[in-house]
Design a protein around this motif. Structure first.
Motif, mmCIF file in Angstrom:
data_model
loop_
_atom_site.group_PDB
_atom_site.id
_atom_site.type_symbol
_atom_site.label_atom_id
_atom_site.label_comp_id
_atom_site.label_asym_id
_atom_site.label_seq_id
_atom_site.Cartn_x
_atom_site.Cartn_y
_atom_site.Cartn_z
ATOM 1 N N ALA A 157 -10.235 -0.437 2.672
ATOM 2 C CA ALA A 157 -9.445 -0.893 3.383
ATOM 3 C C ALA A 157 -7.952 -0.293 3.671
ATOM 4 C CB ALA A 157 -9.195 -2.397 3.466
ATOM 5 N N SER A 158 -7.520 -0.188 2.285
ATOM 6 C CA SER A 158 -6.212 0.065 2.111
ATOM 7 C C SER A 158 -6.117 1.736 2.490
ATOM 8 C CB SER A 158 -5.596 0.133 0.611
ATOM 9 O OG SER A 158 -6.409 0.789 -0.390
ATOM 10 N N GLY A 159 -7.291 2.158 1.932
ATOM 11 C CA GLY A 159 -7.357 4.066 2.374
ATOM 12 C C GLY A 159 -7.531 4.002 3.754
ATOM 13 N N GLY A 160 -8.305 3.400 4.416
ATOM 14 C CA GLY A 160 -8.353 3.335 6.108
ATOM 15 C C GLY A 160 -6.989 3.226 6.353
ATOM 16 N N CYS A 161 -6.303 2.158 6.229
ATOM 17 C CA CYS A 161 -4.932 1.845 6.587
ATOM 18 C C CYS A 161 -3.902 3.197 6.300
ATOM 19 C CB CYS A 161 -4.127 0.687 5.843
ATOM 20 S SG CYS A 161 -5.093 -0.813 6.354
ATOM 21 N N PHE A 162 -3.909 3.911 5.011
ATOM 22 C CA PHE A 162 -3.302 5.011 5.055
ATOM 23 C C PHE A 162 -3.586 6.006 5.658
ATOM 24 C CE2 PHE A 162 -2.761 3.148 0.536
ATOM 25 C CZ PHE A 162 -1.727 2.751 0.751
ATOM 26 N N VAL A 163 -4.798 6.384 5.988
ATOM 27 C CA VAL A 163 -5.196 7.702 6.997
ATOM 28 C C VAL A 163 -4.788 7.192 8.179
ATOM 29 C CG1 VAL A 163 -7.348 8.543 7.688
ATOM 30 C CG2 VAL A 163 -7.317 8.100 5.197
ATOM 31 N N ALA A 164 -4.956 6.056 8.910
ATOM 32 C CA ALA A 164 -4.305 5.898 10.229
ATOM 33 C C ALA A 164 -2.908 5.833 10.285
ATOM 34 C CB ALA A 164 -5.037 4.374 10.868
ATOM 35 N N ALA A 165 -2.167 5.397 9.217
ATOM 36 C CA ALA A 165 -0.933 5.737 9.220
ATOM 37 C C ALA A 165 -0.411 7.039 9.055
ATOM 38 C CB ALA A 165 0.046 4.894 8.078
ATOM 39 N N GLY A 166 -1.366 7.780 8.642
ATOM 40 C CA GLY A 166 -0.985 9.481 8.507
ATOM 41 C C GLY A 166 -1.153 9.866 9.926
ATOM 42 N N PHE A 167 -2.209 9.499 10.756
ATOM 43 C CA PHE A 167 -2.654 9.919 11.859
ATOM 44 C C PHE A 167 -1.558 9.504 12.889
ATOM 45 C CE2 PHE A 167 -4.433 9.391 16.071
ATOM 46 C CZ PHE A 167 -4.931 10.707 16.329
ATOM 47 N N LEU A 168 -0.779 8.229 12.711
ATOM 48 C CA LEU A 168 -0.117 7.812 13.733
ATOM 49 C C LEU A 168 1.472 8.600 13.493
ATOM 50 C CD1 LEU A 168 -0.647 4.176 13.577
ATOM 51 C CD2 LEU A 168 -0.968 5.702 15.417
ATOM 52 N N CYS A 169 1.705 8.998 12.259
ATOM 53 C CA CYS A 169 2.873 9.929 11.838
ATOM 54 C C CYS A 169 2.694 11.136 12.255
ATOM 55 C CB CYS A 169 3.225 9.815 10.331
ATOM 56 S SG CYS A 169 4.782 10.424 9.829
ATOM 57 N N LEU A 170 1.458 11.741 12.317
ATOM 58 C CA LEU A 170 1.413 12.988 12.489
ATOM 59 C C LEU A 170 1.475 13.479 14.284
ATOM 60 C CD1 LEU A 170 0.368 15.829 11.661
ATOM 61 C CD2 LEU A 170 -1.959 15.252 11.977
ATOM 62 N N VAL A 171 0.979 12.588 14.783
ATOM 63 C CA VAL A 171 0.958 12.612 16.487
ATOM 64 C C VAL A 171 2.220 12.686 17.225
ATOM 65 C CG1 VAL A 171 0.429 11.332 18.693
ATOM 66 C CG2 VAL A 171 -1.364 11.582 16.911
ATOM 67 N N PRO A 172 3.184 12.010 16.594
ATOM 68 C CA PRO A 172 4.545 12.147 17.414
ATOM 69 C C PRO A 172 5.100 13.313 16.759
ATOM 70 C CG PRO A 172 4.762 10.382 15.613
ATOM 71 C CD PRO A 172 3.322 10.940 15.856
ATOM 72 N N ALA A 173 5.026 13.881 15.512
ATOM 73 C CA ALA A 173 5.634 14.893 14.671
ATOM 74 C C ALA A 173 5.132 16.086 15.715
ATOM 75 C CB ALA A 173 5.393 15.087 13.542
ATOM 76 N N SER A 174 3.795 16.270 16.049
ATOM 77 C CA SER A 174 3.410 17.196 16.735
ATOM 78 C C SER A 174 3.799 17.414 18.052
ATOM 79 C CB SER A 174 1.730 17.298 16.740
ATOM 80 O OG SER A 174 1.456 17.303 15.007
ATOM 81 N N TRP A 175 3.626 16.483 18.788
ATOM 82 C CA TRP A 175 3.929 16.216 20.107
ATOM 83 C C TRP A 175 5.571 16.612 20.259
ATOM 84 C CZ3 TRP A 175 2.684 11.556 24.011
ATOM 85 C CH2 TRP A 175 2.932 11.974 25.141
ATOM 86 N N PHE A 176 6.380 16.181 19.337
ATOM 87 C CA PHE A 176 7.983 16.347 19.549
ATOM 88 C C PHE A 176 8.081 17.919 19.454
ATOM 89 C CE2 PHE A 176 12.156 15.772 18.749
ATOM 90 C CZ PHE A 176 12.745 14.602 19.583
ATOM 91 N N THR A 177 7.290 18.531 18.275
ATOM 92 C CA THR A 177 7.586 19.828 17.952
ATOM 93 C C THR A 177 7.034 20.660 19.096
ATOM 94 O OG1 THR A 177 7.215 19.358 15.529
ATOM 95 C CG2 THR A 177 7.084 21.580 16.339
ATOM 96 N N ASN A 178 6.094 20.298 19.795
ATOM 97 C CA ASN A 178 5.502 21.063 20.764
ATOM 98 C C ASN A 178 6.592 21.024 21.941
ATOM 99 O OD1 ASN A 178 3.351 22.738 22.522
ATOM 100 N ND2 ASN A 178 3.391 20.691 23.752
#
Length: 242
Positions: free
Chosen positions: A120-141
């Motif tokens: 469960a903690s691994g799933g939370c970390f992966v979801a958090a990484g996805f939530l951090c990657l989306v704004p960084a990519s969109w903002f950079t674009n």
């Protein structure tokens, strides 16, 4: 032992990831003014973040203005705010579950409970990484698109700031840490699934001795009760010789 070491390594990476995500969320330099054209000789450097806009003057003065109105912000900035906050919350939840799922800790229940907590903690970390990657990519674009737009004046052109790079690195740490936690407990475990609490050696030996003594007493009592009445006579009677 190797699995425990990998879990500790993943926990450290996830901890670095959540710290980086929190720092990137509050930093005001998600995009900075680009030094192109006439901006090279300007005395003002502008920075824009998720929560405030800052201006740096060549005299050394530094001023920031908070963004109070949420509805007036563009869609990508509103999304970046929301997802970064959710990323920090999800990563913090993952850390709590990871502390229970670590094999080197005593709390968290048996092996099965620890395995579920680690996954469960691994799933939370992966979801958090996805939530951090989306704004960084969109903002950079958005920043790169506006920079390459010829209709945008040079004074309004920006380039990605340091906070964006921190967000990308933090997302990578969270992805790797979450993957390690998920893979460390993915195999089938043999043996007892729950922890069995044994008493100390001295107390265990004393209990065994008491049980043996009790068994001996019961055997002696059973042998005594099985004797015939004639066997129980210990004295002599005159009638036996008459």
């Amino acid at each position: 032992m190797a699995s425990t070491g990998m879990q500790i390594f993943g926990f450290v990476l996830a901890l670095l990831g959540i710290m980086g995500a929190m720092v990137a969320t509050v930093l005001p330099n998600w995009k900075v003014s680009a030094d192109v054209g006439s901006n090279i000789i300007t005395a003002i450097s502008q920075m824009q973040g998720l929560w405030m806009d800052c201006t740096w003057y060549s005299t050394g003065m530094f001023s920031c203005t908070l963004k109070y109105s949420v509805l007036s912000l563009p869609a990508y900035l509103q999304t970046a705010r929301t997802t970064m906050v959710l990323c920090c919350v999800m990563a913090a939840m993952g850390l709590c579950l990871a502390s229970l799922g670590l094999k080197c800790t005593r709390w968290g229940g048996g092996r099965r409970s620890k395995r579920h907590a680690a996954i469960a903690s691994g799933g939370c970390f992966v979801a958090a990484g996805f939530l951090c990657l989306v704004p960084a990519s969109w903002f950079t674009n958005e920043v790169i698109t506006n920079f390459l737009d010829s209709n945008v004046p040079e004074s309004n052109k920006f380039e990605p700031g340091g906070a964006v790079y921190v967000a990308f690195v933090s997302a990578g740490f969270l992805f790797v840490g979450g993957s390690i936690f998920c893979m460390s407990c993915s195999g089938k475990r043999h043996g007892p699934q729950h922890l069995v609490l044994l008493p100390p050696p001295d107390k265990l030996l004393l209990q065994q001795q008491q049980q043996q003594l009790l068994q001996q007493q019961q055997e002696l009592q059973h042998q005594y009760c099985s004797l015939s009445p004639l066997d129980n006579k210990t004295g002599y009677s005159l009638q036996d010789y008459v």
